[in-house]
Design a protein around this motif. Structure first.
Motif, mmCIF file in Angstrom:
data_model
loop_
_atom_site.group_PDB
_atom_site.id
_atom_site.type_symbol
_atom_site.label_atom_id
_atom_site.label_comp_id
_atom_site.label_asym_id
_atom_site.label_seq_id
_atom_site.Cartn_x
_atom_site.Cartn_y
_atom_site.Cartn_z
ATOM 1 N N ALA A 8 0.877 -1.165 0.000
ATOM 2 C CA ALA A 8 0.000 0.000 0.000
ATOM 3 C C ALA A 8 0.916 1.217 0.000
ATOM 4 C CB ALA A 8 -0.890 0.004 1.233
ATOM 5 N N VAL A 9 0.514 2.276 -0.685
ATOM 6 C CA VAL A 9 1.340 3.476 -0.792
ATOM 7 C C VAL A 9 0.825 4.547 0.161
ATOM 8 C CG1 VAL A 9 2.121 5.323 -2.316
ATOM 9 C CG2 VAL A 9 1.926 2.982 -3.189
ATOM 10 N N LEU A 10 1.747 5.118 0.938
ATOM 11 C CA LEU A 10 1.457 6.278 1.772
ATOM 12 C C LEU A 10 2.301 7.431 1.260
ATOM 13 C CD1 LEU A 10 1.550 4.833 5.412
ATOM 14 C CD2 LEU A 10 -0.441 5.315 3.994
ATOM 15 N N TYR A 11 1.673 8.565 0.996
ATOM 16 C CA TYR A 11 2.412 9.738 0.537
ATOM 17 C C TYR A 11 2.837 10.556 1.747
ATOM 18 C CZ TYR A 11 0.977 8.377 -4.072
ATOM 19 O OH TYR A 11 0.810 7.672 -5.235
ATOM 20 N N VAL A 12 4.141 10.835 1.809
ATOM 21 C CA VAL A 12 4.732 11.493 2.972
ATOM 22 C C VAL A 12 5.507 12.738 2.536
ATOM 23 C CG1 VAL A 12 4.879 9.299 4.205
ATOM 24 C CG2 VAL A 12 6.857 10.104 2.907
ATOM 25 N N ALA A 13 5.646 13.682 3.457
ATOM 26 C CA ALA A 13 6.409 14.903 3.177
ATOM 27 C C ALA A 13 7.905 14.649 3.295
ATOM 28 C CB ALA A 13 5.992 16.019 4.137
ATOM 29 N N ASP A 14 8.304 13.850 4.266
ATOM 30 C CA ASP A 14 9.718 13.617 4.551
ATOM 31 C C ASP A 14 9.938 12.112 4.677
ATOM 32 O OD1 ASP A 14 12.182 13.182 5.949
ATOM 33 O OD2 ASP A 14 12.068 15.188 6.818
ATOM 34 N N GLN A 15 10.569 11.535 3.681
ATOM 35 C CA GLN A 15 10.771 10.088 3.692
ATOM 36 C C GLN A 15 11.658 9.627 4.849
ATOM 37 O OE1 GLN A 15 11.840 9.728 -0.599
ATOM 38 N NE2 GLN A 15 10.394 8.003 -0.566
ATOM 39 N N GLU A 16 12.648 10.407 5.223
ATOM 40 C CA GLU A 16 13.530 10.028 6.342
ATOM 41 C C GLU A 16 12.748 9.988 7.651
ATOM 42 O OE1 GLU A 16 16.572 8.799 6.500
ATOM 43 O OE2 GLU A 16 16.753 8.914 4.329
ATOM 44 N N GLU A 17 11.889 10.988 7.881
ATOM 45 C CA GLU A 17 11.074 11.011 9.091
ATOM 46 C C GLU A 17 10.115 9.817 9.113
ATOM 47 O OE1 GLU A 17 7.889 13.851 11.489
ATOM 48 O OE2 GLU A 17 8.249 14.229 9.362
ATOM 49 N N LEU A 19 10.469 6.950 7.484
ATOM 50 C CA LEU A 19 11.262 5.734 7.648
ATOM 51 C C LEU A 19 11.631 5.526 9.112
ATOM 52 C CD1 LEU A 19 12.807 3.307 6.525
ATOM 53 C CD2 LEU A 19 14.716 4.871 6.025
ATOM 54 N N ALA A 20 12.065 6.585 9.776
ATOM 55 C CA ALA A 20 12.432 6.482 11.192
ATOM 56 C C ALA A 20 11.233 6.041 12.033
ATOM 57 C CB ALA A 20 12.983 7.809 11.701
ATOM 58 N N PHE A 21 10.051 6.565 11.745
ATOM 59 C CA PHE A 21 8.851 6.191 12.501
ATOM 60 C C PHE A 21 8.529 4.712 12.321
ATOM 61 C CE2 PHE A 21 4.252 5.499 12.633
ATOM 62 C CZ PHE A 21 3.974 5.890 13.931
ATOM 63 N N TYR A 22 8.441 4.263 11.091
ATOM 64 C CA TYR A 22 8.043 2.878 10.841
ATOM 65 C C TYR A 22 9.138 1.875 11.227
ATOM 66 C CZ TYR A 22 3.807 4.561 8.687
ATOM 67 O OH TYR A 22 2.597 5.155 8.488
ATOM 68 N N ARG A 23 10.386 2.204 10.937
ATOM 69 C CA ARG A 23 11.492 1.280 11.238
ATOM 70 C C ARG A 23 11.870 1.328 12.717
ATOM 71 N NH1 ARG A 23 16.393 3.459 8.577
ATOM 72 N NH2 ARG A 23 16.234 4.783 10.406
ATOM 73 N N ASP A 24 12.142 2.517 13.226
ATOM 74 C CA ASP A 24 12.709 2.650 14.568
ATOM 75 C C ASP A 24 11.655 2.645 15.674
ATOM 76 O OD1 ASP A 24 15.077 2.886 13.143
ATOM 77 O OD2 ASP A 24 15.098 5.072 13.273
ATOM 78 N N ALA A 109 0.529 8.821 13.080
ATOM 79 C CA ALA A 109 1.799 8.669 12.379
ATOM 80 C C ALA A 109 2.141 10.003 11.701
ATOM 81 C CB ALA A 109 1.692 7.546 11.349
ATOM 82 N N PRO A 110 3.364 10.166 11.210
ATOM 83 C CA PRO A 110 3.734 11.407 10.525
ATOM 84 C C PRO A 110 2.797 11.727 9.358
ATOM 85 C CG PRO A 110 5.690 10.102 10.963
ATOM 86 C CD PRO A 110 4.497 9.242 11.311
ATOM 87 N N ASP A 111 2.691 13.002 9.031
ATOM 88 C CA ASP A 111 1.937 13.522 7.889
ATOM 89 C C ASP A 111 0.433 13.374 8.025
ATOM 90 O OD1 ASP A 111 4.160 14.420 6.241
ATOM 91 O OD2 ASP A 111 4.631 12.290 6.050
#
Length: 123
Positions: A8-17, A19-24, A109-111
Motif C-alpha cells: 500500500a502506498v502512503l504519501y509522505v512529506a519527509d521520507q527520512e522522518e 522511515l524512522a517512525f516505521y522502522r525505529d 503517524a507522521p503527515d
C-alpha cells in the motif's frame, strides 16, 4: 493470477522522518530502499514476518499531498499491550475500543496518517 496484496502506498512529506517512525518506532523491517531516479526514492517497509508492505512515497515527487494514501489496519495480538508500548514511546494513541468484531485502537503517524491496529475476538 493475483496471489496477495503486495503493498500500500502512503504519501509522505519527509521520507527520512517516515522511515524512522516505521522502522525505529514501530519496529518494521525495511524491504527495500532504492533510488528511483529524478530525485525519487522507493522505501518499502513491513511488520516483521508480514507479507504485505507499505511504500513510503515522497508526495512532492508524484504530485500528491502528504497524508494521502491507504488507511491501514494492522493485526495485533494484544491491543491494550500495544497501546501501552506505543504510549511509552511518546506516541499519541487512542484508548482501546471493543466492538463485536474485535478490539482496536489508533496511533498517529507522521503527515496526518492514522494507523489502526486490532485483535479479533477470542484471541
Amino acid at each position: 493470477m493475483i496471489t496477495n496484496v503486495a503493498s500500500a502506498v502512503l504519501y509522505v512529506a519527509d521520507q527520512e522522518e517516515a522511515l524512522a517512525f516505521y522502522r525505529d518506532t514501530l519496529g518494521f523491517d525495511v524491504v527495500m530502499d532504492a533510488d528511483m531516479g529524478a530525485g525519487a526514492r522507493w522505501i518499502e517497509v513491513r511488520p516483521r514476518g508480514a507479507q504485505t508492505s507499505i511504500v513510503l512515497s515522497a508526495a512532492a515527487a508524484f504530485g500528491r499531498s502528504p497524508g494521502e494514501g491507504a488507511y491501514l489496519t494492522f493485526a495485533a495480538d494484544d491491543v491494550a499491550g500495544t497501546v501501552a508500548e506505543l504510549r511509552s514511546k511518546g506516541l499519541t494513541v487512542s484508548d482501546p475500543i471493543s466492538e463485536p468484531w474485535g478490539t482496536y485502537a489508533t496511533v498517529d503517524a507522521p503527515d496526518g496518517h492514522q494507523l489502526q491496529f486490532h485483535e479479533r475476538p477470542g484471541r
